[in-house]
Scaffold this active site. Structure first.
Site, PDB file in Angstrom:
ATOM      1  N   ARG A 105       6.997   0.206   2.335  1.00  0.00           N
ATOM      2  CA  ARG A 105       6.900  -0.952   2.979  1.00  0.00           C
ATOM      3  C   ARG A 105       5.782  -1.747   2.415  1.00  0.00           C
ATOM      4  NH1 ARG A 105       4.896   3.748   5.182  1.00  0.00           N
ATOM      5  NH2 ARG A 105       3.448   3.776   6.745  1.00  0.00           N
ATOM      6  N   CYS A 163      -3.947 -17.773  13.746  1.00  0.00           N
ATOM      7  CA  CYS A 163      -3.594 -16.917  14.931  1.00  0.00           C
ATOM      8  C   CYS A 163      -3.811 -18.112  16.288  1.00  0.00           C
ATOM      9  CB  CYS A 163      -4.745 -16.060  15.248  1.00  0.00           C
ATOM     10  SG  CYS A 163      -4.903 -14.622  13.739  1.00  0.00           S
ATOM     11  N   ASP A 222     -11.831  -0.923  13.201  1.00  0.00           N
ATOM     12  CA  ASP A 222     -12.345  -1.012  11.593  1.00  0.00           C
ATOM     13  C   ASP A 222     -13.595  -1.505  11.488  1.00  0.00           C
ATOM     14  OD1 ASP A 222      -9.658  -0.102  10.528  1.00  0.00           O
ATOM     15  OD2 ASP A 222      -8.845  -2.149  11.104  1.00  0.00           O
ATOM     16  N   ASP A 230      -7.602   3.624   9.958  1.00  0.00           N
ATOM     17  CA  ASP A 230      -7.380   2.975   8.762  1.00  0.00           C
ATOM     18  C   ASP A 230      -8.539   3.359   7.850  1.00  0.00           C
ATOM     19  OD1 ASP A 230      -5.757   1.388   6.769  1.00  0.00           O
ATOM     20  OD2 ASP A 230      -4.941   0.040   8.465  1.00  0.00           O
ATOM     21  N   LYS A 289      -3.312   4.485   6.949  1.00  0.00           N
ATOM     22  CA  LYS A 289      -3.566   4.999   8.221  1.00  0.00           C
ATOM     23  C   LYS A 289      -3.524   6.512   8.343  1.00  0.00           C
ATOM     24  CE  LYS A 289      -2.072   0.563  10.419  1.00  0.00           C
ATOM     25  NZ  LYS A 289      -1.362   0.192   9.003  1.00  0.00           N
ATOM     26  N   CYS A 293      -9.609 -12.770  17.716  1.00  0.00           N
ATOM     27  CA  CYS A 293     -10.317 -11.765  18.287  1.00  0.00           C
ATOM     28  C   CYS A 293     -11.659 -11.342  17.774  1.00  0.00           C
ATOM     29  CB  CYS A 293      -9.369 -10.417  18.359  1.00  0.00           C
ATOM     30  SG  CYS A 293      -7.709 -10.833  18.536  1.00  0.00           S
ATOM     31  N   ARG A 344       0.744  -1.273  -0.135  1.00  0.00           N
ATOM     32  CA  ARG A 344       0.071  -0.129   0.000  1.00  0.00           C
ATOM     33  C   ARG A 344       0.843   1.300   0.072  1.00  0.00           C
ATOM     34  NH1 ARG A 344      -5.194  -0.832   2.652  1.00  0.00           N
ATOM     35  NH2 ARG A 344      -3.897  -1.862   3.998  1.00  0.00           N
ATOM     36  N   TYR A 345       1.994   1.209   0.855  1.00  0.00           N
ATOM     37  CA  TYR A 345       2.808   2.424   1.092  1.00  0.00           C
ATOM     38  C   TYR A 345       4.124   2.032   0.040  1.00  0.00           C
ATOM     39  CZ  TYR A 345      -0.111   3.301   5.178  1.00  0.00           C
ATOM     40  OH  TYR A 345      -1.079   3.632   6.069  1.00  0.00           O
ATOM     41  N   CYS A 402     -11.693  -8.471  15.042  1.00  0.00           N
ATOM     42  CA  CYS A 402     -10.412  -8.645  14.150  1.00  0.00           C
ATOM     43  C   CYS A 402     -10.926  -8.066  12.689  1.00  0.00           C
ATOM     44  CB  CYS A 402     -10.139 -10.131  13.825  1.00  0.00           C
ATOM     45  SG  CYS A 402      -8.742 -10.185  12.301  1.00  0.00           S
ATOM     46  N   ARG A 446      -9.429  -8.527  10.085  1.00  0.00           N
ATOM     47  CA  ARG A 446      -9.024  -9.320   8.847  1.00  0.00           C
ATOM     48  C   ARG A 446     -10.076 -10.630   9.190  1.00  0.00           C
ATOM     49  NH1 ARG A 446      -3.424  -8.071   8.635  1.00  0.00           N
ATOM     50  NH2 ARG A 446      -3.345  -6.299   7.303  1.00  0.00           N
TER      51      ARG A 446
END
Ligand SMILES: *Cc1c(COP(=O)(O)O)cnc(C)c1O
Ligand code: SF4
Length: 362
Positions: free
Chosen positions: A96, A105, A273, A310, A317, A109, A92-93, A112, A114
């Site tokens: 990075r 995971c 999010d 985000d 972000k 969570c 995206r950037y 989450c 995602r």
């Protein structure tokens, strides 16, 4: 010999452990068939079942409200798929990329971002896909940092993780490798000598720890973080602002002080999010700004994270914390708020009062 307790992965396990009432079973089965469940023994041990509002339970025990999907919510809330030049890699950037070798995971969570992409099963990257991702990174000299996320990269076998770290370290222009994880908190025993050896690299390795409530930072979690930091890996934190978990200035104060006392620099506090079925976790942005302003007045600068949103659609972000400075009608003249929330007029000298500085390269 006592058996090592296992991670709870089914609604029936949660009922047997006394963490969920039997009558909620059928509805939670529906939630569980949609979104993966995992509660490690360490996390289960932190939950107070007599407290219906327990901030740890709220993060990990499935909830009927996850089936309510609000109109603004999306399966891809931050636009990962728009920026995925090869499978498992998000660019995206310019400087990075995210690399997602595993989609699993240690815990799932309930908020989450995602949640439609993570879960147990064979969704991780194959050796061929990883090779393609390394080629992509090697072919893009602007990529300075690789961020391993997922999923949780620290649940990979140390041997697999070492292979990834070595492959990335061998790319000249990659200077920094960052790993985002919950492992030191939710499964601290995984932070073994073998795992630490896998993280060894001639490049700068950082670990970003996800934790949201001071009670997660137990002595065992602290010891796991100490092992990481003592091998020379700096740590930063990221937390999500969650209704009923940490939307309280005292809780956030305790959380950020505990991070810093463990040598973990608070990095981000995320606005929750717009992932499906997470409305019961979201606080208004205005609430986050009020909390951040209160923290500014109370806490050492070392303890201050940045409050970020985000943006949906993959626009990245953005800091959305309170503003401390506003322009006035007079050029070079500003209204500035101090930490006690008193306003001051600040006047620059004439030379520096250029409202349109020229940014190099823009
Ligand atoms: C969050 C994110 C990053 C990391 O952003 P930082 O501000 O450097 O922490 C990088 N790439 C993508 C796609 C992200 O979503
Ligand atoms: S550990 Fe991270 S990726 Fe995994 S479920 Fe939690 S928030 Fe999602």
């Amino acid at each position: 010999m006592t058996k090592t307790p296992a991670t709870l992965r089914r609604v029936g396990d949660l009922i047997d452990a006394g963490l969920v009432a039997v009558e909620r079973g059928p509805e939670l089965e529906r939630v569980g068939s949609r979104y993966a469940i995992a509660v490690t023994p360490e996390v289960a041990g932190l939950i107070d079942p007599s407290n219906a509002e327990d901030p740890i339970a709220r993060q990990f025990i499935p909830d009927e409200r996850e089936l309510n999907h609000a109109a603004a919510e999306s399966a891809d809330p931050i636009g990962d798929y728009k920026h995925m030049p090869v499978r498992g890699l998000v660019h995206r950037y310019p400087d990075r990329v995210l690399l997602k070798p595993s989609h699993a995971c240690p815990v799932y969570c309930r908020f989450c971002f995602r949640r439609e992409m993570v879960g147990p099963g064979g969704d991780g990257m194959s050796p061929a896909e990883l090779a393609t991702a390394y080629e992509y990174i090697a072919a893009h000299p602007a990529i300075w940092e690789v961020i391993l996320t997922g999923g949780d990269p620290l649940i990979l076998a140390p041997r697999r993780l070492a292979a990834i770290i070595d492959a990335l370290s061998a790319i000249d222009h990659v200077s920094v490798i960052r790993l985002h994880t919950r492992v030191p908190v939710v499964d601290p025993n995984r932070v073994s000598t073998a795992l630490l050896r896998a993280l060894r690299s001639p490049k700068a390795v950082f670990v970003a720890l996800h934790a949201n409530h001071p009670r997660e930072l137990t002595d065992e979690a602290a010891a796991a973080c100490r092992r990481i930091i003592d091998t020379g890996i700096p740590m930063v934190s990221q937390s999500v602002l969650l209704k009923g978990v940490n939307d309280d200035v005292d809780v956030l104060e305790a959380l950020f002080r505990r991070f810093v006392a463990l040598r973990i620099k608070p990095y981000y506090l995320h606005q929750t999010d717009l992932a499906p079925g997470t409305a019961h976790f979201r606080t208004p942005i205005a609430t986050g700004r009020v909390l951040m302003a209160a923290l500014r007045g109370r806490l050492s600068g070392l303890c201050q994270p940045e409050f970020v949103l985000d943006l949906p659609g993959g626009h990245g972000k953005v800091p959305i914390g309170p503003e401390y400075i506003t322009a006035t009608e007079v050029s070079g003249c500003w209204d500035v708020m101090d930490y006690r929330e008193n306003l001051h007029r600040y006047i620059e000298d004439g030379e520096s009062a250029d409202p349109n500085p020229i940014l190099k390269g823009s």
